[in-house]
Design a protein around this motif. Structure first.
Motif, PDB file in Angstrom:
ATOM      1  N   LYS A 138      -2.619  14.609  -5.957  1.00  0.00           N
ATOM      2  CA  LYS A 138      -3.419  15.620  -5.381  1.00  0.00           C
ATOM      3  C   LYS A 138      -4.443  15.206  -4.355  1.00  0.00           C
ATOM      4  N   ARG A 139      -4.597  14.055  -4.224  1.00  0.00           N
ATOM      5  CA  ARG A 139      -5.638  13.397  -3.269  1.00  0.00           C
ATOM      6  C   ARG A 139      -4.648  13.194  -1.836  1.00  0.00           C
ATOM      7  N   LEU A 140      -3.452  12.964  -2.292  1.00  0.00           N
ATOM      8  CA  LEU A 140      -2.606  12.671  -0.868  1.00  0.00           C
ATOM      9  C   LEU A 140      -2.552  13.719   0.083  1.00  0.00           C
ATOM     10  N   ASN A 141      -2.632  15.053  -0.327  1.00  0.00           N
ATOM     11  CA  ASN A 141      -2.837  16.118   0.602  1.00  0.00           C
ATOM     12  C   ASN A 141      -4.025  16.424   1.314  1.00  0.00           C
ATOM     13  N   SER A 142      -4.906  15.882   0.991  1.00  0.00           N
ATOM     14  CA  SER A 142      -6.402  15.898   1.397  1.00  0.00           C
ATOM     15  C   SER A 142      -6.316  15.603   3.328  1.00  0.00           C
ATOM     16  N   GLU A 143      -6.852  16.462   3.728  1.00  0.00           N
ATOM     17  CA  GLU A 143      -6.817  16.067   5.268  1.00  0.00           C
ATOM     18  C   GLU A 143      -7.853  14.812   5.846  1.00  0.00           C
ATOM     19  N   VAL A 144      -8.855  14.837   5.088  1.00  0.00           N
ATOM     20  CA  VAL A 144      -9.712  13.855   5.124  1.00  0.00           C
ATOM     21  C   VAL A 144      -9.073  12.557   4.598  1.00  0.00           C
ATOM     22  N   PHE A 145      -8.498  12.334   3.459  1.00  0.00           N
ATOM     23  CA  PHE A 145      -7.805  11.133   3.136  1.00  0.00           C
ATOM     24  C   PHE A 145      -6.713  10.747   4.256  1.00  0.00           C
ATOM     25  N   ARG A 146      -5.817  11.790   4.510  1.00  0.00           N
ATOM     26  CA  ARG A 146      -4.646  11.445   5.381  1.00  0.00           C
ATOM     27  C   ARG A 146      -5.435  11.003   6.784  1.00  0.00           C
ATOM     28  N   SER A 147      -6.159  11.404   7.176  1.00  0.00           N
ATOM     29  CA  SER A 147      -6.931  11.241   8.714  1.00  0.00           C
ATOM     30  C   SER A 147      -7.366   9.672   8.431  1.00  0.00           C
ATOM     31  N   ARG A 148      -7.983   9.383   7.375  1.00  0.00           N
ATOM     32  CA  ARG A 148      -8.446   7.895   7.092  1.00  0.00           C
ATOM     33  C   ARG A 148      -7.394   6.863   6.990  1.00  0.00           C
ATOM     34  N   ILE A 149      -6.253   7.338   6.249  1.00  0.00           N
ATOM     35  CA  ILE A 149      -5.228   6.373   6.193  1.00  0.00           C
ATOM     36  C   ILE A 149      -4.379   6.125   7.398  1.00  0.00           C
ATOM     37  N   THR A 150      -4.408   7.180   8.248  1.00  0.00           N
ATOM     38  CA  THR A 150      -3.839   7.056   9.466  1.00  0.00           C
ATOM     39  C   THR A 150      -4.405   6.015  10.389  1.00  0.00           C
ATOM     40  N   ASP A 151      -5.593   6.404  10.358  1.00  0.00           N
ATOM     41  CA  ASP A 151      -6.430   5.542  11.357  1.00  0.00           C
ATOM     42  C   ASP A 151      -6.535   3.776  10.616  1.00  0.00           C
ATOM     43  N   TYR A 152      -6.435   3.676   9.421  1.00  0.00           N
ATOM     44  CA  TYR A 152      -6.208   2.691   8.575  1.00  0.00           C
ATOM     45  C   TYR A 152      -4.988   1.786   9.190  1.00  0.00           C
ATOM     46  N   LEU A 153      -3.763   2.579   9.132  1.00  0.00           N
ATOM     47  CA  LEU A 153      -2.500   2.075   9.268  1.00  0.00           C
ATOM     48  C   LEU A 153      -2.173   1.713  10.819  1.00  0.00           C
ATOM     49  N   LEU A 154      -2.848   2.699  11.616  1.00  0.00           N
ATOM     50  CA  LEU A 154      -2.773   2.344  13.135  1.00  0.00           C
ATOM     51  C   LEU A 154      -3.381   0.942  13.519  1.00  0.00           C
ATOM     52  N   GLU A 155      -4.759   0.762  12.804  1.00  0.00           N
ATOM     53  CA  GLU A 155      -5.357  -0.645  13.227  1.00  0.00           C
ATOM     54  C   GLU A 155      -4.634  -1.783  12.649  1.00  0.00           C
ATOM     55  N   MET A 156      -4.112  -1.683  11.455  1.00  0.00           N
ATOM     56  CA  MET A 156      -3.118  -2.946  10.949  1.00  0.00           C
ATOM     57  C   MET A 156      -1.992  -3.143  11.787  1.00  0.00           C
ATOM     58  N   ILE A 157      -1.447  -1.881  12.212  1.00  0.00           N
ATOM     59  CA  ILE A 157      -0.208  -2.173  13.102  1.00  0.00           C
ATOM     60  C   ILE A 157      -0.507  -2.773  14.359  1.00  0.00           C
ATOM     61  N   SER A 158      -1.677  -2.198  15.109  1.00  0.00           N
ATOM     62  CA  SER A 158      -2.154  -2.580  16.347  1.00  0.00           C
ATOM     63  C   SER A 158      -2.748  -3.956  16.120  1.00  0.00           C
TER      64      SER A 158
END
Length: 478
Positions: A138-158
């Motif tokens: 149920k946490r995976l659909n949270s907009e706040v959660f998705r936004s933070r994970i997206t930022d985290y993943l982008l930083e790792m990839i960058s």
């Protein structure tokens, strides 16, 4: 303010060598900014060149089919814990290279930048992961959660996408693969980031898996940690049939000390047991040509944040005894066995062990004794038998007994309470004993027992409810 200008340059390299774990050739790229014939800034970067392809479900490195022989690694530097220690890191990576491994997997987080640099230099393919482990769907659909994970993943990839050692980035461990929210979350990450950036990703699930959850262009991972040969043979085929078009990696295999399904307390016996489990798992895994690599559970033992019920009555319940070396990096038998497996494909040291199931004799003994005593009293004391029936069989007459002033003596109440509590205690104790090495049980007990000291005591009790002797390994003489 200063104007920014993007400058690009094209150049051709000739006669360069491709990077691989067996030949980690790097080149020094030096970029200088010159103004009026003066160097006003410069940067240096080590770079390498490789060709990594996924084709027909296989991994190809520099045009050749490549099998991953990996080690899981936890950033635990003994005295400093998880604080970065360059000297200890180098020693750990040296141990990994001694095993003839060609890859490491940093568990549950992106590593220190120097770890990535060392993998480039020493020749180790690198898997690193988002800190997503056992997240409620149920946490995976949270907009706040998705936004933070997206930022985290982008930083790792960058940060790491152009490092020659990077093999892939993990986007979740032990998520529920059959849950709709999990599917939607993985598809969201793919649409938002993964599909536009040329970085391999992987998912890691524990069996059983009933639904395929692999994203396009990704690697499928499965954990087979602490499973014997029969269990591996049972769980692998379904996973392979779902994901034949994608590279497939076994992201964890091996055996912990005092782990399921047998109890191995003596250290020498445990080391032989660990070798046997690793050798049998390797033989089974490599018997499937569809599998493109595997990772041993861990290079060394490490400390967790909470005591665990999984690993038995250790002197230190916070220690996770899962490595091929101990916490001091002293090599176990499994280190030499794994080295021969990774170097030669076969185990030179393969002990013959006969296992017997470890059971606490206290439960059946107390159960039989208490049952015999209870039946004796019930059969020889008519008044006690009548009171017992009034409590458990004819309890609907409770108010009638109150009205008529009929009372049950305290001695009978005490006896019935004793046998009832003893029976319930043995049932609960037996259930806890046989659930103690289940990861879900350990995770739930950690959530319920918030005090770490309480969890520590609980972990000891479920393994040894009273001082009892266990059935140990029988070691045949060769």
């Amino acid at each position: 303010y200063r104007l920014k200008k993007l400058i690009s340059a094209n150049f051709t390299l000739k006669n360069f060598q491709l990077w691989s774990p067996e030949s980690p050739v790097l080149y020094l790229l030096r970029i200088k900014l010159i103004e009026n014939f003066q160097v006003i800034d410069q940067i240096e970067q080590q770079i390498g060149f490789r060709q990594l392809d996924f084709f027909n479900g296989n991994i190809f490195l520099n045009g050749e089919r490549y099998f991953i022989k990996g080690i899981n690694w936890v950033e635990d530097y003994k005295i400093d814990g998880s604080l970065f220690n360059r000297e200890q890191l180098f020693k750990d990576l040296e141990l990994i290279k001694q095993l003839h491994a060609n890859a490491i997997r940093v568990l549950n987080h992106p590593p220190h930048p120097y770890v990535v640099y060392m993998c480039d230099s020493l020749g180790l393919l690198l898997l690193q992961e988002l800190p997503l482990k056992s997240i409620p769907p149920k946490r995976l659909n949270s907009e706040v959660f998705r936004s933070r994970i997206t930022d985290y993943l982008l930083e790792m990839i960058s940060r790491d996408r152009f490092n020659v050692s990077l093999l892939g980035i993990g986007i979740g461990e032990n998520l529920l693969p059959d849950n709709k929210n999990t599917q939607q979350f993985l598809e969201y990450l793919y649409r938002k980031i993964i599909s536009t950036l040329e970085v391999p990703v992987y998912t890691n699930f524990s069996p059983p898996i009933r639904r395929g959850t692999v994203l396009p262009g990704s690697i499928s991972g499965i954990s087979l940690f602490n499973l014997d040969k029969a269990q591996i043979l049972k769980k692998l085929p379904g996973w392979l049939n779902k994901n034949l078009s994608h590279p497939m990696l076994v992201l964890s295999f091996g055996a912990p000390k005092l782990g399921k399904p047998k109890n191995v307390e003596d250290d020498a016996d445990f080391q032989k047991y660990q070798v046997l489990k690793i050798a049998r798992a390797w033989e089974t895994i490599t018997g499937y040509p569809e599998i493109d690599g595997c990772f041993i559970s861990c290079i060394s033992d490490y400390y967790g944040n909470y005591a665990s019920t999984l690993y038995g009555n250790n002197s230190d319940p916070y220690l996770k005894p899962v490595g091929v070396t101990d916490y001091q990096r002293e090599k176990r038998f499994a280190f030499k066995a794994l080295k021969s497996l990774y170097q030669e494909g076969k185990c030179r040291y393969n002990p013959t062990l006969k296992f017997e199931q470890a059971n606490p004799e206290i439960f059946p003994i107390l159960g039989i004794i208490s049952l015999l005593i209870f039946l004796f009293i019930l059969n020889n004391r008519r008044y006690f038998r009548e009171n017992f029936k009034r409590i458990f069989i004819h309890s609907h007459g409770f108010y009638t007994d109150l009205r008529d002033g009929r009372k049950i003596p305290f001695s009978h109440t005490a006896l019935i309470a004793l046998f009832s509590s003893l029976g319930c205690g043995m049932v609960i104790g037996s259930i806890l004993f046989f659930l103690k090495d289940q990861p879900i049980f350990d995770h739930l007990s950690t959530l319920i027992l918030l005090d770490p000291l309480l969890k520590e005591q609980f972990s000891r009790i479920v393994w040894k409810p009273v001082p009892v002797s266990y059935t140990h390994l029988t070691l045949p003489t060769n």
